[in-house]
Design an enzyme around this catalytic site. Structure first.
Site, PDB file in Angstrom:
ATOM      1  N   LYS A  26     -15.051   3.687   6.981  1.00 33.90           N
ATOM      2  CA  LYS A  26     -13.868   3.743   7.020  1.00 33.90           C
ATOM      3  C   LYS A  26     -13.698   4.708   7.991  1.00 33.90           C
ATOM      4  O   LYS A  26     -14.567   5.833   8.173  1.00 33.90           O
ATOM      5  CB  LYS A  26     -12.900   3.530   6.194  1.00 33.90           C
ATOM      6  CG  LYS A  26     -12.892   2.630   4.635  1.00 33.90           C
ATOM      7  CD  LYS A  26     -11.141   2.966   4.864  1.00 33.90           C
ATOM      8  CE  LYS A  26     -10.452   2.144   5.075  1.00 33.90           C
ATOM      9  NZ  LYS A  26      -8.654   2.605   4.223  1.00 33.90           N
TER      10      LYS A  26
ATOM     11  N   GLU B  27       1.089  -1.789   0.153  1.00 30.46           N
ATOM     12  CA  GLU B  27      -0.354  -0.228  -0.336  1.00 30.46           C
ATOM     13  C   GLU B  27       0.997   0.772  -0.156  1.00 30.46           C
ATOM     14  O   GLU B  27       2.214   1.579   0.878  1.00 30.46           O
ATOM     15  CB  GLU B  27      -0.842   0.168   1.390  1.00 30.46           C
ATOM     16  CG  GLU B  27      -2.162  -1.130   1.284  1.00 30.46           C
ATOM     17  CD  GLU B  27      -2.570  -0.884   2.836  1.00 30.46           C
ATOM     18  OE1 GLU B  27      -2.834   0.817   3.310  1.00 30.46           O
ATOM     19  OE2 GLU B  27      -3.362  -1.330   3.097  1.00 30.46           O
TER      20      GLU B  27
ATOM     21  N   GLU C  21      -9.107   9.516   6.633  1.00 24.92           N
ATOM     22  CA  GLU C  21      -9.433   7.745   6.202  1.00 24.92           C
ATOM     23  C   GLU C  21     -10.046   8.007   5.295  1.00 24.92           C
ATOM     24  O   GLU C  21     -10.551   6.151   4.427  1.00 24.92           O
ATOM     25  CB  GLU C  21      -9.707   6.908   7.166  1.00 24.92           C
ATOM     26  CG  GLU C  21      -8.969   6.681   8.412  1.00 24.92           C
ATOM     27  CD  GLU C  21      -7.283   5.815   7.887  1.00 24.92           C
ATOM     28  OE1 GLU C  21      -8.022   4.844   7.041  1.00 24.92           O
ATOM     29  OE2 GLU C  21      -6.502   5.811   7.590  1.00 24.92           O
TER      30      GLU C  21
ATOM     31  N   GLU D 272     -13.544   5.711   0.447  1.00 24.50           N
ATOM     32  CA  GLU D 272     -14.623   4.800   1.472  1.00 24.50           C
ATOM     33  C   GLU D 272     -14.898   4.911   2.194  1.00 24.50           C
ATOM     34  O   GLU D 272     -14.791   5.176   3.185  1.00 24.50           O
ATOM     35  CB  GLU D 272     -14.116   2.667   1.588  1.00 24.50           C
ATOM     36  CG  GLU D 272     -12.938   2.025   0.464  1.00 24.50           C
ATOM     37  CD  GLU D 272     -11.771   1.218   0.615  1.00 24.50           C
ATOM     38  OE1 GLU D 272     -12.736   0.565   1.074  1.00 24.50           O
ATOM     39  OE2 GLU D 272     -11.024   1.625   0.597  1.00 24.50           O
TER      40      GLU D 272
END
Ligand SMILES: *[C@@H]1O[C@H](CO)[C@@H](O)[C@H](O)[C@H]1NC(C)=O
Ligand SMILES: *[C@@H]1O[C@H](CO)[C@@H](O)[C@H](O)[C@H]1NC(C)=O
Ligand SMILES: *[C@@H]1O[C@H](CO)[C@@H](O)[C@H](O)[C@H]1NC(C)=O
Ligand SMILES: *[C@@H]1O[C@H](CO)[C@@H](O)[C@H](O)[C@H]1NC(C)=O
Ligand SMILES: *[C@@H]1O[C@H](CO)[C@@H](O)[C@H](O)[C@H]1NC(C)=O
Ligand SMILES: *[C@@H]1O[C@H](CO)[C@@H](O)[C@H](O)[C@H]1NC(C)=O
Ligand SMILES: *[C@@H]1O[C@H](CO)[C@@H](O)[C@H](O)[C@H]1NC(C)=O
Length: 466
Positions: A325, A266, A331, A322
């Protein structure tokens, strides 16, 4: 020399000997969003990025089916909760591999099985027990694959940079003493023996955001002429990512392993964040990821100062913003795409689009920290039926968090749910931000610089100063 011979020699020069090692850039397909496109559409979007690989956080059958017949190499993950059971049960490992790999193989090009996600980062007692099951579980998964006669699939585990207790200067890179001998050493032995990779989640963003006064933003964004020379190794660094990766190289070297390849499982940069966060914007995200792709796809390979010329396979985080999260705003904003399928900024992961081709980006607004007061109020569109329990939670954490909301006190009237919730959120956040509390409440709350106070009711605030 004939043209075909020339082309052949040329292809030898530019293509690495092992297909595993090609410089194709991949993407992390996280699914913690309530509103994300279906797998079929998602695969189209991944292809539109010209990604070469995709990494999944769980072996979702719909996604694995949607990937059938594509030329995307796939990484699947054994969930953290299964590690301990798999570590002592070969039958379970065999079953997991059968259900989640064999069932799709080879039509879905599964090439990597990652066991767990950042499991050495949690130091809670229950999680620590799992540490010692990690390598046994990895071995059992590898054994299961072998027993199905699958040898192409590499097995590893993605770890965060917090496995290092020292990463500066890079030559001082050292694994944490609580894991170095009992966990990391056997892991390295396995990775070396099976010619697998050290998968690492590596985020210059977090390093920079934590030390923005000391680290130049351009250095984090692969931009500018700034260099850093490691006083012990003499190696010269031009960007923060190389510096962080080499800390890992030196840490492995300290344990006796000189040439385990690194895979960036990542990396990325958030395209937005909260008011109290710095440097999370579209401009920086696009700059980081585009420059990263340019570096990763350069021919010949660039590598890092400690390992020049070595290909660095990478999965960028992430495909989507997203919304489910938890934690600070960043985030929820790592995506290359919004949930509606529009790109946050154009990017070509094949590296074939020259940087000069892209149109100008919106200017970065928050490269310096915000200074002033911030309140935490009910977000637009918040679900009113959920506010009640959120208020109870916010008011229940401290001792006097919501005193002013009591009948007869300054903020009781008007007795409106939304006003009381905003007060409770602000008061809770002002009290507990230093201990890591966020202004989020599952999407019910948002930061604001507009003072919501009215008449004699003063909403508590967080005050930021440099
Ligand atoms: C692990 O195994 C135990 C005992 O067989 C079982 O009770 C438990 O549910 C299993 N855990 C998971 C996550 O499958
Ligand atoms: C090992 O896993 C298999 C398959 O899930 C299960 O049937 C068996 O009971 C497990 N063995 C032990 C000792 O937990
Ligand atoms: C090198 O790492 C050790 C811990 O592994 C740390 O105590 C020391 O401060 C580090 N040296 C520097 C110059 O940061
Ligand atoms: C790593 O693997 C190579 C061969 O694959 C072997 O020669 C070497 O000894 C191994 N290194 C260690 C430290 O085990
Ligand atoms: C997709 O969502 C983003 C962010 O909410 C918005 O800016 C953009 O206009 C949307 N695009 C389309 C085509 O609806
Ligand atoms: C609001 O929250 C309640 C309770 O969680 C839930 O039942 C309801 O579906 C939600 N409404 C909307 C519009 O999301
Ligand atoms: C609440 O008050 C008690 C007693 O004064 C104190 O021990 C405790 O730490 C307080 N709790 C919080 C969350 O402030």
């Amino acid at each position: 020399m004939r043209l075909s011979t020339l082309l052949f020699l040329f292809s030898l020069l530019v293509s690495p000997c092992s297909a595993d090692l090609s410089a194709k850039v991949g993407v992390n397909y996280g699914t913690l969003g309530s509103n994300l496109p279906k797998p079929f559409k998602s695969v189209k979007l991944i292809k539109s990025l010209k990604a070469g690989r995709v990494k999944l956080y769980n072996p979702d059958p719909d996604i694995l089916n949607a990937l059938k017949g594509t030329n995307l190499q796939v990484s699947v993950m054994v969930p953290n909760q299964l590690i301990s059971n798999i570590s002592c049960n070969q039958t379970l490992a065999d079953e997991w591999v059968k259900t989640n790999v064999i069932a799709y193989y080879p039509e879905t090009l599964i090439r990597y099985v990652l066991v767990g996600n950042e499991i050495l980062s949690s130091t809670a007692d229950a999680d620590k027990k799992v540490w010692f099951n990690l390598v046994p579980a990895i071995r059992k998964v590898k054994f299961a694959l072998k027993s199905y006669n699958i040898r192409k699939v590499k097995v590893g585990t993605p770890l965060a940079m917090d496995v290092l207790e020292s990463s500066f200067p890079p030559s001082n890179g050292t694994f944490r003493s609580d894991i170095a001998r009992p966990v990391v050493r056997p892991l390295l032995k396995f990775l070396n023996k099976t010619k697998s990779f050290f998968f690492v989640d590596c985020y210059p963003y977090f390093a920079w955001a934590a030390s923005y006064q000391d680290i130049n933003l351009d250095y984090a964004l692969f931009r500018g002429r700034l260099t850093y020379t490691d006083p012990h190794s003499g190696l010269i660094y031009t960007n923060l990512l190389d510096q962080m990766l080499d800390a890992l190289v030196f840490a492995m070297k300290r344990l006796g392993y000189l040439d385990i390849r690194i895979w960036i499982s990542e990396t990325g940069w958030p395209n937005a964040g909260d008011i109290d966060q710095i440097g999370a914007n579209v401009y920086n995200a696009a700059t980081y990821n585009r420059n990263l792709v340019k570096k990763l796809t350069a021919k010949p390979a660039k590598g890092t100062p400690a390992r020049p010329g070595v290909v660095l396979p990478t999965f960028i985080f992430a495909l989507y913003n997203e919304n489910e999260k938890p934690g600070p705003g960043t985030e929820r904003h790592w995506g290359l795409f919004y949930p509606n399928g529009s790109n946050v900024y154009p990017i070509d992961l094949s590296g074939k689009t020259p940087l000069t081709y892209y149109r100008p980006l919106p200017p970065a607004q928050n490269n310096k920290p915000y200074e002033g007061k911030i309140w935490c109020v009910v977000a637009k569109g918040a679900n009113m039926t959920e506010l009640g329990s959120a208020i109870s939670f916010a008011c229940g954490q401290g001792n006097h968090t919501c005193d002013e909301l009591q009948p007869g006190k300054k903020c009781y009237k008007p007795n409106l749910l939304i006003l009381h919730a905003s007060y409770a959120f602000s008061s809770y956040w002002a009290q507990f931000r230093k201990q890591g509390a966020t202004c989020y409440f599952n999407g019910l709350a948002v930061q604001t610089t507009e003072d919501p106070s009215y008449r004699s009711c003063n909403y508590p605030s967080v005050t930021l100063s440099s």
